[in-house]
Motif scaffolding. Structure first.
Motif, PDB file in Angstrom:
ATOM      1  N   LEU A  56      -3.135 -47.726  61.453  1.00 39.81           N
ATOM      2  CA  LEU A  56      -4.103 -47.294  60.452  1.00 39.81           C
ATOM      3  C   LEU A  56      -3.457 -47.231  59.070  1.00 39.81           C
ATOM      4  O   LEU A  56      -2.313 -46.811  58.932  1.00 39.81           O
ATOM      5  CB  LEU A  56      -4.648 -45.900  60.797  1.00 39.81           C
ATOM      6  CG  LEU A  56      -5.741 -45.850  61.848  1.00 39.81           C
ATOM      7  CD1 LEU A  56      -6.014 -44.410  62.236  1.00 39.81           C
ATOM      8  CD2 LEU A  56      -6.996 -46.508  61.359  1.00 39.81           C
ATOM      9  N   TYR A 112     -10.696 -51.591  58.390  1.00 36.35           N
ATOM     10  CA  TYR A 112     -11.054 -50.223  58.014  1.00 36.35           C
ATOM     11  C   TYR A 112     -11.761 -50.109  56.667  1.00 36.35           C
ATOM     12  O   TYR A 112     -11.838 -49.043  56.073  1.00 36.35           O
ATOM     13  CB  TYR A 112      -9.824 -49.317  58.038  1.00 36.35           C
ATOM     14  CG  TYR A 112      -9.046 -49.436  59.311  1.00 36.35           C
ATOM     15  CD1 TYR A 112      -9.459 -48.779  60.467  1.00 36.35           C
ATOM     16  CD2 TYR A 112      -7.915 -50.235  59.382  1.00 36.35           C
ATOM     17  CE1 TYR A 112      -8.774 -48.909  61.659  1.00 36.35           C
ATOM     18  CE2 TYR A 112      -7.232 -50.384  60.581  1.00 36.35           C
ATOM     19  CZ  TYR A 112      -7.663 -49.717  61.709  1.00 36.35           C
ATOM     20  OH  TYR A 112      -6.980 -49.861  62.880  1.00 36.35           O
ATOM     21  N   HIS A 116     -18.944 -47.326  57.678  1.00 37.81           N
ATOM     22  CA  HIS A 116     -18.084 -48.221  58.450  1.00 37.81           C
ATOM     23  C   HIS A 116     -18.886 -49.300  59.177  1.00 37.81           C
ATOM     24  O   HIS A 116     -18.470 -50.453  59.249  1.00 37.81           O
ATOM     25  CB  HIS A 116     -17.277 -47.424  59.480  1.00 37.81           C
ATOM     26  CG  HIS A 116     -16.167 -46.623  58.896  1.00 37.81           C
ATOM     27  ND1 HIS A 116     -16.296 -45.296  58.573  1.00 37.81           N
ATOM     28  CD2 HIS A 116     -14.903 -46.977  58.569  1.00 37.81           C
ATOM     29  CE1 HIS A 116     -15.158 -44.845  58.075  1.00 37.81           C
ATOM     30  NE2 HIS A 116     -14.295 -45.845  58.059  1.00 37.81           N
TER      31      HIS A 116
END
Length: 235
Positions: free
Chosen positions: A15, A229, A124
């Motif tokens: 991440l 992301y 998202h």
């Protein structure tokens, strides 16, 4: 549960730092679909709760946009010796075509809700909730797909996935998922190609609600990871 912990532990290693700085990962989702497609029920599964009213009705049930938040999921990820918590935020929207509301009203309601709830945090993923036992036919101006395109703009393909509800009907008809998609309408196949084949099958029979939830969240996290992301913000 152990499989999901393993997935999220791997996720924590890749991440971006900006996402992990607060020691919390929040996933923002919006549900779109036709009346009685199972949006509210799917939202409850994603949240692990009963935040959204869901019932059979001869008319549209959801009239307003509602944001639901899951409890914090602890113990799945660690970074720098600190625990990372996961939370899911789901925006449930009125179905369209709606039995009582005009397209203009529904679109304005959803547009304002997206800006209010995800204006800065960003969206998202938009989940197009589609019943597996109802063929997706030609796209009309009043279809949920058209609404997603108008609300998300030119980049809608990068932020959209299909959630097939009532997927147990596929098994009852003697198909597996691959056979089902092979026999799908040209409209559905074109849509799947457009959104890079981001789809999820939601089964009810034989699976507990928690099992359904974890499997769906696993797929959603995979899509978000593939999308690096990135989030779509609204003004």
């Amino acid at each position: 549960m152990g499989e999901f912990r393993s997935l999220l532990l791997k996720l924590s290693l890749c991440l971006p730092t900006a996402i992990m700085d607060s020691n919390k990962l929040t996933i923002n989702l919006a549900l779109f679909g036709m009346t009685q497609s199972g949006k509210s029920s799917a939202g409850n599964i994603l949240l692990g709760s009963t935040d959204f009213h869901s019932s059979f009705s001869p008319s549209s049930v959801t009239k307003d946009c509602t944001l639901g938040r899951s409890c914090h999921l602890h113990g799945f990820m660690r970074r720098g010796g600190q625990e990372i918590t996961l939370q899911v935020q789901v925006l449930d929207t009125p179905g369209y075509p709606h039995s009582r509301l005009s397209k203009k009203h529904v679109e304005q309601e959803v547009r304002e809700a997206l800006a209010h709830h995800f204006g800065q945090e960003g969206l998202h993923l938009a989940l197009l909730v589609q019943r597996a036992d109802v063929p997706l036919c030609g796209q009309e101006e009043s279809s949920p797909v058209q609404m997603i395109q108008e609300l998300l703009g030119q980049v809608w393909k990068n932020y959209t996935a299909i959630l097939f509800t009532h997927a147990e009907k596929i098994q009852e008809a003697g198909f597996n998922e691959e056979e089902y998609l092979h026999e799908a309408s040209d409209t559905l196949l074109t849509l799947l190609n457009s959104i890079q084949h981001k789809y999820i099958f939601q089964y009810k029979k034989g699976n507990s609600l928690n099992e359904q939830r974890l499997k769906i969240l696993e797929r959603i996290i995979e899509f978000i990871k593939e999308n690096r992301y990135q989030v779509l913000t609204f003004k």
